[in-house]
Design an enzyme around this catalytic site. Sequence first.
Site, PDB file in Angstrom:
ATOM      1  N   LEU A   1      35.465  41.532  49.216  1.00 51.71           N
ATOM      2  CA  LEU A   1      35.994  42.226  50.400  1.00 51.71           C
ATOM      3  C   LEU A   1      35.136  41.930  51.638  1.00 51.71           C
ATOM      4  CD1 LEU A   1      38.013  44.331  51.571  1.00 51.71           C
ATOM      5  CD2 LEU A   1      36.329  46.084  51.002  1.00 51.71           C
ATOM      6  N   ASP A   2      35.764  41.371  52.647  1.00 56.96           N
ATOM      7  CA  ASP A   2      35.092  41.081  53.918  1.00 56.96           C
ATOM      8  C   ASP A   2      33.890  40.142  53.749  1.00 56.96           C
ATOM      9  OD1 ASP A   2      36.917  42.740  55.211  1.00 56.96           O
ATOM     10  OD2 ASP A   2      35.682  44.506  54.912  1.00 56.96           O
ATOM     11  N   GLU A   3      33.942  39.321  52.713  1.00 58.98           N
ATOM     12  CA  GLU A   3      32.814  38.425  52.441  1.00 58.98           C
ATOM     13  C   GLU A   3      33.177  36.950  52.597  1.00 58.98           C
ATOM     14  OE1 GLU A   3      31.326  39.463  48.603  1.00 58.98           O
ATOM     15  OE2 GLU A   3      30.457  41.366  49.317  1.00 58.98           O
TER      16      GLU A   3
ATOM     17  N   GLY B   1      34.304  47.004  54.965  1.00 56.76           N
ATOM     18  CA  GLY B   1      35.114  48.081  54.402  1.00 56.76           C
ATOM     19  C   GLY B   1      35.801  48.941  55.437  1.00 56.76           C
TER      20      GLY B   1
END
Lengths: 294, 294, 294, 294
Positions: free
Chosen positions: B237-239, B211
């Site tokens: 998100l960002d995964e 994040g």
Amino acid sequence: MQKCGNNKIEMRKITILIHCEDQKAIIASVTNYIASIEGNIIYLDQHVDADENVFFMRLECEFSSQNWDIEIIKNDFQTNLATPFNMYWEIYTQEQKPKMALFVSKYDHCLYDILGRYSAGELPLEIPLIVSNHEDLRSVAKRFEIPFHYVPFTKEIKAQGEQQQMDLLKKYDIDFIVLARYMQIITPNLITLYRNQIINIHHSFLPAFPGAKPYHSAFKRGVKIIGATSHYVTEGLDEGPIIEQDIARVSHSHSIEDFIMKGRYLERSVLARAVKLHAERKTMVYNNKTVVFS
Amino acid sequence: MQKCGNNKIEMRKITILIHCEDQKAIIASVTNYIASIEGNIIYLDQHVDADENVFFMRLECEFSSQNWDIEIIKNDFQTNLATPFNMYWEIYTQEQKPKMALFVSKYDHCLYDILGRYSAGELPLEIPLIVSNHEDLRSVAKRFEIPFHYVPFTKEIKAQGEQQQMDLLKKYDIDFIVLARYMQIITPNLITLYRNQIINIHHSFLPAFPGAKPYHSAFKRGVKIIGATSHYVTEGLDEGPIIEQDIARVSHSHSIEDFIMKGRYLERSVLARAVKLHAERKTMVYNNKTVVFS
Amino acid sequence: MQKCGNNKIEMRKITILIHCEDQKAIIASVTNYIASIEGNIIYLDQHVDADENVFFMRLECEFSSQNWDIEIIKNDFQTNLATPFNMYWEIYTQEQKPKMALFVSKYDHCLYDILGRYSAGELPLEIPLIVSNHEDLRSVAKRFEIPFHYVPFTKEIKAQGEQQQMDLLKKYDIDFIVLARYMQIITPNLITLYRNQIINIHHSFLPAFPGAKPYHSAFKRGVKIIGATSHYVTEGLDEGPIIEQDIARVSHSHSIEDFIMKGRYLERSVLARAVKLHAERKTMVYNNKTVVFS
Amino acid sequence: MQKCGNNKIEMRKITILIHCEDQKAIIASVTNYIASIEGNIIYLDQHVDADENVFFMRLECEFSSQNWDIEIIKNDFQTNLATPFNMYWEIYTQEQKPKMALFVSKYDHCLYDILGRYSAGELPLEIPLIVSNHEDLRSVAKRFEIPFHYVPFTKEIKAQGEQQQMDLLKKYDIDFIVLARYMQIITPNLITLYRNQIINIHHSFLPAFPGAKPYHSAFKRGVKIIGATSHYVTEGLDEGPIIEQDIARVSHSHSIEDFIMKGRYLERSVLARAVKLHAERKTMVYNNKTVVFS
């Protein structure tokens, strides 16, 4: 400052740690004082935490005076510097080696590593005591001729275990504790008693993967780098001030077992470096962070 | 295999990527096939995901035959290997450079870095298009003579922005997208259209600090190492699957601004390496993880 | 290939190392052969030295057949593959742990490290013998219950020392030798007898600073990074094939003593990694260079 | 010391560099002086070279006084400190950005990298001039709108080339020179004129592989790690004081071309870090070594 080579006069070396609210002229005052008592500064490092307005300093000084008296220095320091500047301070002579207790469970790699470095003369500390909640590693302690105490510790007998631990720590006059893959919770009482004096090694790159089975989580996430983190123990699990971290590269070709094996290399060296930094009084803690003068 | 030195015959080079359920004799069958069409294997790497029972392989082969026809090879490969083994496969000739779109916002350091490497001939790809939700970096694009398209993108005009993006990607025949510190969400439709073809750079060592504002979080936590992570974009998100990560040491003496500056060094080089690996067809994705044959 | 999970059939695992002149269809032939005897390839890596036109391969295979016979496999391998391709090859079963002799002098840090890792079960080898030209480390050997033999070795009694070493190596059936900071020259006879089977740790980043006192030379030169190098011993001092290297950052603030202490960390871990790679049969030597399949 | 937050008074920041023979009370005297003129020390680092008995210090101070005058400070400093202690010193205001000339030949990767970082606002310096012995990179200079001067330089016209270089350096008032893979010898006259002000990037881990074709030598030697070194230029080829070094891992699977490509990554970042350190006045040179206060 003045270099003192291989002359005949025996030099006395002390280490001074200071922190206080940031104010004008701290460095000037401290270095003036050292100069006034004929000390040579051989190391000085300082840090200002601008957000918290806190000043940190670490000095190493040498004294050649034959009438040198550490107690007088401490008194003078308190009167002339610590009181006016409202300083927190510590002064150690080079001879004062801290006494360290090792807490272990069943993993032996960090234990072998620390005892090997200790035996090889690399760690400026004494290890009078190994404590374990299992009997498995008694033979390792025996090899290195260090007293080993079996202290069972489970939820049911927590109070009793804690009491036994505290009695041993007192009996052996322990200054700080190293958890060399000790797999039990440290009680709040013990944490309070040894505030910023209990060092843990966590087998991940914190704050990633706190808690249990970090290598399994790292494998599942598909990371390309794994890590290990040594930190002071606080009430929050794996949330204490970080002393040292290191990493190793991994790839898709590595299994969980490979992660664990590579991790053992990391755990060993990260823990050893953190222990050495602490024993050399190079760490200071403030606001859940460390200042490491290395 | 056979080495082909500086002889006169022009060599044709292809790269083959395969994954399928793990089965007996895959390697033997594929290498037999290459041998049968007079190909020389100059690179072979394979991986078995034991948990998922999936086999991955990457080959580079050279062919000297003058009657060489990539379409015939593809047909034969499908009939003789892909169908019986139920393979997913890709075959590329060396000449096929992928077309990459750069998405940027206001940060220019990754943009300068990629365009510099591209201009220096280090990246086997083409950049026909830069897309931005701000006008700020138009001048950088101009310096490198690459078409720059301003596509406003906010919550209110998401559908319109997405449509403009898609039109441009289609118009310029884009194969993959690189988010060089592009500060907007990628829409699910675009992710679906470019599944495992959108590369992001996140300015932390994922999964730590996903994040916003990761350097601020890292500073607050007092970490001793910061990182950057390049990954394929997924709905989380960002995964997404991690392609590449790297780290840099920090200490108490570094401010948040220092973290950010050191981070810019990391972001640049991690993103550049990920882009190069992708453009060279060295990455495969399975089960939210990457196999990177480097 | 086929995954063999936790089924009841006992699996036999072998490792195959091959090198030969690069030719067509080697991989296909070898993998066909493995498939023909019902083996599952669980690891395959290969390398072509394009300059020398040499092919290298390492395979790990599993066999479930109850009538499995390693001698028959070796015979078949020789007849069907090694003879036609003119291969150099080695085949090991998983059970065959190599026997390692440790040569030491007075430095104990590498000795403690290797014995610690060995005791912790991390090294797939046996240590039946420690040889030293000094008595100093006998007590360390005793702690770990490993036979220690004092073999004086000086220029004057070189022939006698060499003979004693050879007798011991023969008596204990030693496969390879590790020089854990052994401070004497290895004789050409011993090098010939244990060609590519003697591992040294040199305390610099070779080829920088070969010979004596590398940390002093590094300090004098003002380098910002120091290193350690593990290599096979050849007739040329510190010129043998490099197995593993690693580095550590230093600065102007570090003294020679700091270089030496940081170097001890490096020496330990570089030597341990080299020993592990060798014991796992992951190294091959050609043309004074190593191929390391890790 | 005192923190000066976001108050309205404009703060003036200066950097002080000192070296002199090590003596008693230097730090006390300097910090007293700063306190006496109402300065706040925001950074202090010092180093004693015990072998050479030399003291080094770097300070950053802030002043809020409206009557602040840098020339008065310099005069006072000379009278009160530099003369009695026989100091070598430099004082810079934050506003004084050093002027840097870039020397290049045909390689463009370091040039693109530096100009990209410069354009992105990461380097506290000005680049008024690019000099080259070839016309190849004129277009790159043009992209970044920086004057490019073609100065032919061969053995035959050395004197003439040197004169042209010197004229340009004088005309553009250049403070220091960066050789961004400039492939010609720097003349002794120029070295003398810009003593410790010419930064080179050498594509090896010095002192390993000095001179030409270091990647080829590294490949031949079979190293497992390659490096790059940034150093000040002296009369001895690749023998000047080292500012910064870094390394990358390589393996048997990498060709010379791979070494060169990986090396380009290293060269870029090592040179950029060295340039930044120099521009921030964080480096001091003594006895062919650097003190880097980073």
